[in-house]
Scaffold this active site. Structure first.
Site: not given
Length: 326
Positions: A19, A150
């Site tokens: 990401k 995350d």
């Protein structure tokens, strides 16, 4: 004639993406030590793979190969192992299940790209399929939030807004695709160390330790961090130039303070034509948004020749989250 390699045990293979935080807005620490966040995640086409195979009951092992494999723990602190055990305890007959996990890494370790979180998400999905558990994405996402901030996004992918400490994730409307160039640092950065430096720098700016303590006491009354509207609007219309201009990371000053060399990498990328540049997450990976695939190729070549980073990779986004591939 060379002998053939032994076949890999029958199992399930899942890949999960890295990401980039297009925005990472950080509030003062809460009483539990976590910082409230407002962030925009985008999943990009740089992947780790996790293969899960049956093992003896209550036996969990992990091996790691690829990028930075020697830096990844293989004991009980490994996030993929923790994910498998958590899933077994919650949805299976825990002591009757077991898994042998193999992680193939392409995402740098301690690079600000959530490689460990990707491993945790991939292990959750792989073991759920391997064990044929009656569990869906919503249930896996709840478990993911227990593993790390995350991890839920690594399951979801795409482009999403994160809040809380980053674990509360909802998709956002984002048109078009984006071309990224990722410059990997020579040395990793510890996320807790970057947050500590961020807090120290904030305390100094506010007038010293006393002010820092006061700011913590007032954290509950502080205004929650917000993602810049300019970024959300740029994503909504699919304007790469506007997205590049709106990139923001509140942790970037702390990362640059810990690794001053990153400043030269960011400046070089902009000089070579990037629409926008920032440190991804807690760093040290620097992410550069390019105007097109051709521009990304030119930028990656220029940054590689510049020699200020360990390696350069191109990626596109958004991509899907954790997916079974075999």
């Amino acid at each position: 004639m060379a002998s053939a390699l032994p076949p890999e045990p029958v199992g399930v293979r899942v890949r999960a993406p890295a990401k980039i935080n297009l925005a990472l807005c950080v509030g003062p620490p809460r009483q539990d030590g976590y910082h409230p966040l407002a962030t925009v995640y985008q999943a990009v086409s740089l992947y780790d793979e996790v293969h899960a195979a049956w093992a003896e009951p209550d036996e969990y092992t992990v091996t790691v190969s690829g990028e930075g494999a020697d830096l990844v723990p293989t004991d009980e602190t490994n996030l993929a192992l923790r994910a498998a055990r958590l899933l077994a305890r919650t949805y299976g007959e825990g002591d009757s299940l077991g898994a042998g996990l193999s992680i193939k890494k392409s995402i740098p370790v301690a690079g600000g790209l959530a490689g460990g979180s990707a491993n945790g998400a991939a292990a959750l999905l792989a073991c759920a399929v391997l064990w044929d558990l009656d569990v869906g994405l919503e249930e896996l996402t709840v478990l993911a939030a227990q593993l790390g901030s995350d991890v839920p996004f690594a399951l979801l992918g795409g482009t999403a807004l994160g809040s809380g400490r980053g674990e509360q994730v909802v998709p956002v409307l984002a048109r078009g695709g984006y071309h990224w160039v990722l410059a990997f640092g020579h040395h990793g950065l510890s996320t807790p160390a970057v947050y500590r430096r961020h807090d120290q720098m904030g305390a100094r700016k506010a007038g010293g330790a006393a002010a820092g303590k006061l700011s913590q006491e007032m954290a509950g009354q502080a205004r929650a961090p917000e993602v810049p509207p300019a970024l959300m609007n740029a994503l909504r219309v699919g304007d790469p130039s506007a997205v590049g201009a709106a990139l923001v990371n509140d942790l970037q000053p702390a990362a640059l303070d810990l690794q001053p060399r990153l400043r030269q990498v960011l400046e070089a990328g902009v000089e070579y034509g990037a629409l926008g540049a920032l440190v991804s997450g807690s760093g040290p990976t620097c992410a550069f948004l390019a105007a097109s695939e051709a521009a990304a190729v030119d930028l990656s070549v220029a940054l590689s020749a510049d020699g200020q980073c360990r390696a350069v990779r191109r990626a596109t986004g958004p991509v899907t989250g954790a997916r079974v591939i075999g």
